[in-house]
Motif scaffolding. Structure first.
Motif: not given
Length: 428
Positions: A174-203
């Motif tokens: 069967p295939p190696a399910w790596l692309r789904a893991a990379e996509s999940a990490l990318d979504r987490l990075r994008t969301e977390l960086s957006g939260v930090l940018d919002g926190m910076a704007a609020a501060v």
């Protein structure tokens, strides 16, 4: 006011979801279900045909059932399930065979066989296939002495089904399910960086981050972290005993380290929001005591908030580049800004509670910067030595207020010598 701040974020989120929807359809759970369903059907048909053509069995049902139950999305799980299935059926047959040959199916023999088989089925190494111990035992006991010769062909069909399923998954891995893991990490990075940018704007605007960010940002970060952890676990399992596993398996620990670092940064961000509320309360208490030093306290509060906003913006950049390799080039200059702000905070003679609140915020930012630098064991000097100073100017530093010259000034001769020594050391 919150609607104006969240509307652009909602449009960006909708665009991102539209972009990743094809990837989710390709790497989602339905893709794995289709793969398993097709493989199980083909393996069951092959097991049926093999038993019918070689041994002339008219209806080899046990082989079909065994092939269906053994096929799994990964090679490792298929082999494990095959061994557990074979062990459960064999153990059940051995438990019931003496009673079936000597006594036959009676209430006393049935009670004794069920008791022993259920006790054996609870062994942890059998897993979910421990259920086949009492099922096979009851089937063997019901055959009785007159049909005891059918036990051998039945177990043989089960063995054929297991072998066909395991070999089918091994020969057509069967295939190696790596692309789904990379996509999940990318979504987490994008969301977390957006939260930090919002926190910076609020501060920077003197507001609380909860007034700017989505009220569900904590829940969304926790959900994305859980999804990334599950996707990484599935990807790791898909690499075991899989001939399709690429060289990614040699650096697999980096993905796990990236997830752990992002999770720690998310926890530090939540702590920063709570600590900012405590600092605001201390500022109000200080202002309520009297007008003495109020102007100076307000000026320092604005300076401290501006420094924290710069650090949060740089931390968001580092989170976007947190992929398991070298840290983001903006990190050395960010560490310099942190040291300057910490030094200014140490020279203050404000109230003790306010200084403790400021120290807590700086401690959380320092810990988050250490996480994006490669883990708690990586020091600031190692992170500084791993960065090429000339490359700092090309990674979006204009929006952070940091320049490449600041990064150059942060490097001492000792740090440069350590960087050259590290570069000259061959990798292990």
């Amino acid at each position: 006011m919150r609607e104006d701040n969240t509307a652009p974020h909602g449009r960006r989120t909708g665009t991102a979801l539209a972009a990743v929807r094809p990837a989710r359809l390709r790497d989602g759970p339905w893709a794995a279900r289709w793969v398993v369903a097709v493989r199980a059907s083909v393996a069951a048909a092959l097991a049926w045909q093999l038993c019918s053509s070689v041994w002339g069995t008219p209806r080899p049902g046990p082989a079909v059932v065994a092939a269906l139950l053994v096929v799994h999305p990964t090679v490792f799980r298929s082999c494990t399930a095959g061994l557990q299935y074979a062990a459960g059926c064999t153990l059940g047959a051995l438990i019931a065979l003496p009673a079936a040959v000597l006594v036959g199916p009676t209430w006393l023999s049935m009670s004794a066989v069920l008791l022993l088989s259920l006790l054996a089925a609870g062994h942890p190494r059998l897993g979910v296939h421990g259920l086949h111990v009492p099922i096979t035992a009851v089937f063997v006991l019901l055959l009785g002495p007159s049909h005891a010769r059918e036990i051998g062909p039945h177990l043989l069909q089960i063995g054929v089904g297991i072998c066909v399923a395991v070999l089918f998954n091994a020969l057509l891995p069967p295939p190696a399910w790596l692309r789904a893991a990379e996509s999940a990490l990318d979504r987490l990075r994008t969301e977390l960086s957006g939260v930090l940018d919002g926190m910076a704007a609020a501060v920077r605007e003197g507001r609380h981050p909860d007034d700017v960010l989505d009220p569900r940002w904590r829940t969304r970060l926790a959900d994305l972290t859980a999804q990334a952890r599950s996707a990484l676990g599935q990807a790791h399992e898909s690499l075991r005993w899989n001939v399709r596993a690429p060289d990614r398996q040699a650096v697999w620990h980096l993905d796990q380290q990236v997830l752990e670092n992002l999770e720690r940064v998310a926890q530090d961000a939540e702590g920063f929001v709570d600590g900012l509320g405590d600092l605001t309360a201390q500022r109000r208490a200080t202002a309520a005591r009297g007008p003495d030093g109020a102007a100076e306290a307000d000026a320092w509060d604005q300076e401290f908030r501006a420094g924290c906003a710069r650090l949060l913006t740089c931390l968001a950049l580092c989170v976007r580049g947190c992929r398991g390799g070298s840290p983001h080039p903006v990190l050395p200059a960010t560490r310099r800004v942190w040291r300057e702000l910490a030094g200014r905070c140490g020279d203050r003679h404000d109230s003790l509670d306010a200084r403790l609140a400021e120290s807590r915020l700086l401690m959380l930012l320092d810990r988050a910067l250490r996480h994006v630098a490669g883990g708690p064991g990586r020091t600031a000097r190692a992170a500084r030595g791993a960065v090429v100073p000339g490359a700092v100017t090309g990674h979006g530093l204009a929006g952070t207020g940091l320049t490449g010259a600041e990064s150059l000034r942060t490097e001492s001769p000792t740090a440069r010598e350590a960087a050259h020594a590290q570069a000259a050391t061959p990798p292990r």
